[in-house]
Design a protein around this motif. Structure first.
Motif, short mmCIF file in Angstrom:
data_model
loop_
_atom_site.label_atom_id
_atom_site.label_comp_id
_atom_site.label_asym_id
_atom_site.label_seq_id
_atom_site.Cartn_x
_atom_site.Cartn_y
_atom_site.Cartn_z
N PHE A 214 24.32 -6.64 -49.74
CA PHE A 214 24.07 -7.58 -50.83
C PHE A 214 24.64 -8.92 -50.44
CE2 PHE A 214 25.65 -9.39 -54.96
CZ PHE A 214 24.41 -9.61 -55.54
N ALA A 215 23.77 -9.95 -50.37
CA ALA A 215 24.18 -11.30 -49.99
C ALA A 215 24.12 -12.18 -51.23
CB ALA A 215 23.28 -11.85 -48.89
N PRO A 216 25.25 -12.44 -51.88
CA PRO A 216 25.22 -13.15 -53.16
C PRO A 216 25.13 -14.67 -53.07
CG PRO A 216 27.46 -12.55 -52.64
CD PRO A 216 26.60 -11.98 -51.53
N GLU A 217 25.38 -15.24 -51.88
CA GLU A 217 25.54 -16.70 -51.80
C GLU A 217 24.31 -17.45 -52.27
OE1 GLU A 217 28.29 -14.56 -49.31
OE2 GLU A 217 26.08 -14.63 -49.23
N SER A 218 23.13 -17.14 -51.70
CA SER A 218 21.93 -17.88 -52.08
C SER A 218 21.46 -17.49 -53.48
CB SER A 218 20.81 -17.66 -51.06
OG SER A 218 20.49 -16.29 -50.95
N LEU A 219 21.72 -16.25 -53.88
CA LEU A 219 21.32 -15.80 -55.22
C LEU A 219 22.08 -16.57 -56.29
CD1 LEU A 219 20.04 -13.81 -57.26
CD2 LEU A 219 21.93 -12.24 -56.75
N PHE A 220 23.40 -16.52 -56.23
CA PHE A 220 24.21 -17.23 -57.23
C PHE A 220 24.13 -18.74 -57.03
CE2 PHE A 220 25.83 -13.07 -57.98
CZ PHE A 220 26.30 -13.09 -59.29
N GLY A 221 24.00 -19.17 -55.76
CA GLY A 221 23.86 -20.60 -55.50
C GLY A 221 22.59 -21.16 -56.13
N HIS A 222 21.50 -20.41 -56.06
CA HIS A 222 20.25 -20.87 -56.66
C HIS A 222 20.37 -20.96 -58.17
CE1 HIS A 222 15.74 -21.20 -56.03
NE2 HIS A 222 15.88 -21.29 -57.34
N LEU A 223 20.93 -19.91 -58.80
CA LEU A 223 21.08 -19.92 -60.25
C LEU A 223 21.95 -21.09 -60.70
CD1 LEU A 223 21.59 -16.09 -60.86
CD2 LEU A 223 19.53 -17.44 -61.34
N ALA A 224 23.01 -21.36 -59.94
CA ALA A 224 23.92 -22.44 -60.31
C ALA A 224 23.28 -23.82 -60.11
CB ALA A 224 25.21 -22.34 -59.50
N ALA A 225 22.65 -24.02 -58.95
CA ALA A 225 22.10 -25.34 -58.62
C ALA A 225 20.94 -25.72 -59.53
CB ALA A 225 21.65 -25.37 -57.16
N THR A 226 20.22 -24.74 -60.04
CA THR A 226 19.07 -25.04 -60.90
C THR A 226 19.41 -24.84 -62.38
OG1 THR A 226 18.25 -22.76 -60.71
CG2 THR A 226 17.43 -24.36 -59.10
#
Length: 501
Positions: A214-226
């Motif tokens: 499970f790679a959370p960086e881009s998942l949570f990064g996307h939700l946060a940035a948008t």
């Protein structure tokens, strides 16, 4: 998979956690069912039966293992990625439709008779909608009993039982012990019970499981940035957002913590708990099968390197399909920052106020019905996009376009494409993030084009689509790896707390 006895038996013998949620193992001599990775000694082949769901095992008279707790395993990725009748029904049952609307309501949503639906579900998953909903209620009840200090009457209410007696009978039948015995055993293992005050909105914390990697960086990064200011934010290392739920509203805080995602829910109505958990799992794509899409994408040398560097990327989905569709249209041909600005204005003008004593959230994203009063002339965007937004809102409000968890993906795609101003880019993004289509591919997306160029792939839409066919049926996951090649805020986590403010 449960019909392939040899494969299931090998998975059980190897204690392979990758198959948790795909099927359950029932031991005939003990009357207990387990997850495939249960650490108990493996039974003999003649004493084993395999079932597709916990509900099917319970229907056959087996009770849940107290050691491996099979009902707590990740959900089957089949129901998350498939688009057929059974998968759509399973998603709606997890969303609580049977508890709210009954079997007749579930069947009506799917345009089938109750008898036809029952026959399809029993044939494939071994249990009908009532049994599946009962298993879901039992899982929620166990979770609340073992992790909170809620009274048992509050637990019964929150889990969706119609009476205390029904609650007690179900817990005894499924877990072979009383609610009190379940709680005593949990505290004996050192579990700390979360405090709960029944006189205030429910504040509860849970662990959301997933299949590794499970790679959370881009998942949570996307939700946060948008994130849309007012209804989303990053605070204290957690992504937080407001929720529109069937009975009331709520707030969720989500934080990746190694082997699980911490989920803190504050609900105005505890009956929304099972639905809120199901929607948070869907938002984070936690029931995906990373082994399958990693293997599929790694077959292409162009992607194999980036996949190997960060296996297990997930699709940033949504808790509300209609909300995501509106946001996609607002984001047509503009930057991430501009899209957030447009969405925040809609939220401020039309969103339902909500109190957030723990942070800066103030509004729930408006429903299509609430947006029907929108005056398009006040929107600072081109006339064509304003018209597209008005058309989309109208189609969502009158039911022409359905984007809930039980939506027919092909039908939704068709009706979206018929709307003026909704082109292929919008349809593909909505399919990927709102409908959960694992094979959506927005070939003209700027991030996808830049990612393709960085990996030496063709960048013209026709050539890129042609190349992408080798990634089927996992092109939505390929998009995550293409996006991740860029130095963009969507790929950074944790982000500063001001990111969504």
């Amino acid at each position: 998979m449960h019909e392939d006895f040899d494969s299931c038996f090998r998975a059980m013998q190897s204690k392979d956690a990758r198959f948790d949620g795909w099927f359950v193992t029932a031991v005939i001599t003990t009357g207990i069912y387990c997850r495939p990775s249960c650490p108990a000694r493996s039974p003999l082949a003649r004493n084993v039966a395999f079932y597709p769901t916990a509900a099917a095992a319970q229907q056959a008279g087996f009770r849940a293992c107290k050691r491996c707790r099979p009902d707590a395993s990740p959900g089957s990725p089949e129901w998350d990625s498939r688009q057929d009748l059974v998968a759509r029904a399973m998603r709606l049952i997890a969303d609580g439709v049977v508890d709210r609307e009954g079997v007749a309501g579930l069947a009506s949503r799917l345009n089938y008779s109750a008898r036809q639906l029952e026959r399809h579900l029993v044939a494939e998953v071994g249990a009908g909608p009532l049994a599946l909903a009962r298993a879901s209620r039992a899982q929620t009840a166990r979770l609340l009993i073992e992790t909170t200090a809620m009274t048992y009457s509050d637990v019964a209410f929150a889990a969706g039982f119609s009476s205390i007696r029904q609650f007690n009978d179900t817990v005894r039948s499924v877990f072979a012990c009383t609610p009190t015995e379940l709680r005593v055993r949990a505290t004996g293992r050192g579990t700390q019970l979360s405090a709960f005050d029944s006189g205030t909105p429910g504040s509860l914390t849970f662990r959301l499981s997933f299949r590794s990697p499970f790679a959370p960086e881009s998942l949570f990064g996307h939700l946060a940035a948008t994130g849309v200011p007012g209804c989303e934010e990053v605070r204290a290392g957690a992504y937080r957002r407001t929720l529109r739920l069937p009975n009331a509203n709520g707030i969720v805080s989500l934080r990746p913590l190694g082997d699980h995602v911490s989920c803190r829910l504050v609900l105005q109505d505890l009956r929304d708990l099972p639905t809120a958990i199901a929607r948070c799992r869907r938002l984070l794509d936690l029931d995906a099968d990373p082994e399958a899409f990693t293997a599929g994408l790694s077959n292409d040398p162009a992607l194999s390197g980036v996949v190997a560097n960060s296996p297990g990327r997930r699709i940033p989905r949504t808790v509300d399909g209609a909300e995501m569709a509106v946001r996609v249209v607002l984001g047509q041909q503009v930057s991430t920052k501009a899209a957030r600005t447009h969405a925040s204005r809609l939220v401020a003008q039309h969103g339902t106020p909500i109190d957030d004593p723990d942070g800066g959230l103030s509004r729930v994203f408006p429903s299509p019905q609430e947006l029907q009063s929108l005056d398009p002339e006040v929107l600072a965007m081109p006339r064509a996009r304003r018209a597209a937004l008005v058309a989309l809102v109208g189609a969502l409000a009158d039911g022409t376009v359905e984007l809930d968890v039980g939506a027919d993906c092909r039908r939704a795609r068709h009706h979206l494409a018929e709307l003026s101003g909704i082109g292929p880019w919008s349809v593909e993004l909505i399919a990927m993030r709102a409908l959960g289509d694992p094979d959506a591919f927005p070939a003209t997306d700027m991030g996808v084009v830049k990612g393709a160029a960085a990996l030496g792939l063709p960048v013209s839409p026709a050539a890129l689509v042609a190349h992408s066919r080798r990634w089927q049926p996992w092109r939505s996951y390929a998009v995550q790896y293409l996006w991740a090649t860029q130095d963009h805020p969507i790929n950074r986590w944790p982000q500063e707390e001001v990111a969504c403010n």
